[in-house]
Design an enzyme around this catalytic site. Sequence first.
Site, PDB file in Angstrom:
ATOM      1  N   GLY A  90      35.791   6.141  26.205  1.00 33.08           N
ATOM      2  CA  GLY A  90      35.275   5.076  25.693  1.00 33.08           C
ATOM      3  C   GLY A  90      36.150   4.374  26.353  1.00 33.08           C
ATOM      4  CE  LYS A 142      38.162   5.014  14.365  1.00 30.80           C
ATOM      5  NZ  LYS A 142      37.756   5.654  15.729  1.00 30.80           N
ATOM      6  NE  ARG A 201      32.341  -2.204  26.616  1.00 29.34           N
ATOM      7  CZ  ARG A 201      31.873  -2.316  25.001  1.00 29.34           C
ATOM      8  NH1 ARG A 201      33.034  -2.382  24.341  1.00 29.34           N
ATOM      9  NH2 ARG A 201      31.109  -1.757  24.385  1.00 29.34           N
ATOM     10  CE1 TYR A 240      35.191   1.992  13.519  1.00 29.56           C
ATOM     11  CE2 TYR A 240      36.966   1.361  12.014  1.00 29.56           C
ATOM     12  CZ  TYR A 240      36.806   1.467  13.295  1.00 29.56           C
ATOM     13  OH  TYR A 240      37.784   1.434  14.155  1.00 29.56           O
ATOM     14  CB  SER A 295      40.913   2.250  12.553  1.00 26.34           C
ATOM     15  OG  SER A 295      40.361   1.058  12.011  1.00 26.34           O
ATOM     16  CB  VAL A 339      31.945  12.098  22.594  1.00 28.63           C
ATOM     17  CG1 VAL A 339      33.014  11.378  24.264  1.00 28.63           C
ATOM     18  CG2 VAL A 339      31.775  10.123  21.918  1.00 28.63           C
TER      19      VAL A 339
HETATM   20  P1  NAP Z   1      34.887  -1.552  22.321  1.00 25.34           P
HETATM   21  O1  NAP Z   1      35.538  -2.402  22.950  1.00 25.34           O
HETATM   22  O2  NAP Z   1      33.681  -1.425  21.498  1.00 25.34           O
HETATM   23  O3  NAP Z   1      35.224  -0.070  23.649  1.00 25.34           O
HETATM   24  C1  NAP Z   1      34.257   1.274  22.643  1.00 25.34           C
HETATM   25  C2  NAP Z   1      34.139   1.780  24.485  1.00 25.34           C
HETATM   26  O4  NAP Z   1      33.808   3.243  23.149  1.00 25.34           O
HETATM   27  C3  NAP Z   1      32.658   1.812  25.322  1.00 25.34           C
HETATM   28  O5  NAP Z   1      32.939   1.050  26.356  1.00 25.34           O
HETATM   29  C4  NAP Z   1      31.818   2.483  24.170  1.00 25.34           C
HETATM   30  O6  NAP Z   1      30.646   2.234  25.017  1.00 25.34           O
HETATM   31  C5  NAP Z   1      32.141   3.183  24.437  1.00 25.34           C
HETATM   32  N1  NAP Z   1      31.701   4.617  23.449  1.00 25.34           N
HETATM   33  C6  NAP Z   1      30.442   4.205  22.334  1.00 25.34           C
HETATM   34  N2  NAP Z   1      30.270   5.275  22.211  1.00 25.34           N
HETATM   35  C7  NAP Z   1      30.224   6.528  23.022  1.00 25.34           C
HETATM   36  C8  NAP Z   1      29.898   7.764  22.913  1.00 25.34           C
HETATM   37  N3  NAP Z   1      28.398   8.279  22.300  1.00 25.34           N
HETATM   38  N4  NAP Z   1      30.099   8.411  24.051  1.00 25.34           N
HETATM   39  C9  NAP Z   1      31.033   7.761  25.243  1.00 25.34           C
HETATM   40  N5  NAP Z   1      31.542   6.464  24.366  1.00 25.34           N
HETATM   41  C10 NAP Z   1      30.567   5.397  23.599  1.00 25.34           C
HETATM   42  O7  NAP Z   1      36.185  -0.821  21.539  1.00 25.34           O
HETATM   43  P2  NAP Z   1      37.615  -1.003  21.128  1.00 25.34           P
HETATM   44  O8  NAP Z   1      38.583  -2.268  20.799  1.00 25.34           O
HETATM   45  O9  NAP Z   1      38.146  -0.395  22.747  1.00 25.34           O
HETATM   46  O10 NAP Z   1      38.380   0.303  20.280  1.00 25.34           O
HETATM   47  C11 NAP Z   1      37.862   2.209  20.666  1.00 25.34           C
HETATM   48  C12 NAP Z   1      38.998   2.073  20.218  1.00 25.34           C
HETATM   49  O11 NAP Z   1      39.257   2.469  19.182  1.00 25.34           O
HETATM   50  C13 NAP Z   1      37.419   3.064  18.949  1.00 25.34           C
HETATM   51  O12 NAP Z   1      36.856   4.207  18.767  1.00 25.34           O
HETATM   52  C14 NAP Z   1      37.766   1.909  17.697  1.00 25.34           C
HETATM   53  O13 NAP Z   1      37.137   2.817  16.508  1.00 25.34           O
HETATM   54  C15 NAP Z   1      39.342   2.200  17.506  1.00 25.34           C
HETATM   55  N6  NAP Z   1      39.917   1.162  16.538  1.00 25.34           N
HETATM   56  C16 NAP Z   1      39.978  -0.617  16.682  1.00 25.34           C
HETATM   57  C17 NAP Z   1      40.072  -1.110  16.466  1.00 25.34           C
HETATM   58  C18 NAP Z   1      40.037  -2.446  17.300  1.00 25.34           C
HETATM   59  O14 NAP Z   1      40.593  -3.726  16.001  1.00 25.34           O
HETATM   60  N7  NAP Z   1      38.894  -3.057  18.440  1.00 25.34           N
HETATM   61  C19 NAP Z   1      41.167  -1.317  15.165  1.00 25.34           C
HETATM   62  C20 NAP Z   1      40.853  -0.247  15.628  1.00 25.34           C
HETATM   63  C21 NAP Z   1      40.463   1.730  15.767  1.00 25.34           C
HETATM   64  P3  NAP Z   1      29.361   1.144  25.601  1.00 25.34           P
HETATM   65  O15 NAP Z   1      29.772  -0.431  26.168  1.00 25.34           O
HETATM   66  O16 NAP Z   1      28.129   1.489  26.782  1.00 25.34           O
HETATM   67  O17 NAP Z   1      29.196   0.980  23.675  1.00 25.34           O
END
Ligand code: NAP
Length: 251
Positions: free
Chosen positions: A11, A156, A14, A152, A140, A62
């Site tokens: 992932g 997590k 971005r 979710y 998370s 994945v």
């Molecule tokens: P994000 O900006 O939505 O980025 C997630 C990335 O994962 C995207 O590039 C997406 O691709 C990719 N992805 C989704 N499904 C996939 C799959 N089946 N196989 C491969 N890649 C896939 O999210 P983020 O905020 O950076 O979050 C990253 C991680 O941190 C996640 O696990 C999230 O749950 C965790 N997290 C985030 C936060 C927060 O506040 N942002 C807080 C706690 C935990 P597409 O663009 O093609 O969809």
Amino acid sequence: MTDPRTAIVTGAARGIGAAVAKRLATDGFAVAVLDLDETACAAVVSQIEDAGGRALGVGVDVSDEAGCEAAVARVAAELGAPTVLVNNAGIIRDNMLFKMSVDDWDAVMGVHLRGSFLMSRAAQKHMTEAGWGRIVNLSSTSALGNRGQANYSAAKAGLQGFTKTLAIELGRFGVTANAIAPGFIATDMTKATAERRGITFEQFLEDEAKEIPVGRVGQPEDIAATASFLVSEEAGFVSGQVIYVAGGPKA
Ligand code: NAP
């Protein structure tokens, strides 16, 4: 680092994954940038290469077993045996329990839990063969419970148990496994939450910052810094832990 090592970040096109990939490249790793769409990985790969690092973009879902095996094999062949894995790919399908569809449930479990399992299983052989490895799973603060996120939060929380079990099973091979549990991080994922709540992202960031003891929301680089430590040589005695990176002690 004695030899250049190869890290996989899922992932990573971005958000948090992109920041982790760039940070690990700065730390000296060759980095495989995995995401659903291979062309979407190109920008992060170029940024790493322009800064003098080595990177490879690989398209993979994945949650697909054969895809994970093929992706890890390709990374091993083109970049080097991966001994660091950051399971970061994630999606949200938020809804209150009574409105949550089975598809919403399965999709979230598929990416977070099944995805982390499949990628870890595919990559662990390179780590055990090397007698060294680092696995970092993205949990998370939602693991502690969060309205509208039954799927979710369950995934997590599940990742925390998964992490502790990997730590127990793989420790004897020099492999550590830890989880990072971010609080609010400004990315497209939290932008989508603002849209769902019908407020602007700017307003959402301002509201959230007021609730966070350090007085600001998190940035992807905050998580990248923690991942950088957990995959380092000196973190070899830290395993099976969940580190909350949330600007305070509470979600
Ligand atoms: P994000 O900006 O939505 O980025 C997630 C990335 O994962 C995207 O590039 C997406 O691709 C990719 N992805 C989704 N499904 C996939 C799959 N089946 N196989 C491969 N890649 C896939 O999210 P983020 O905020 O950076 O979050 C990253 C991680 O941190 C996640 O696990 C999230 O749950 C965790 N997290 C985030 C936060 C927060 O506040 N942002 C807080 C706690 C935990 P597409 O663009 O093609 O969809």
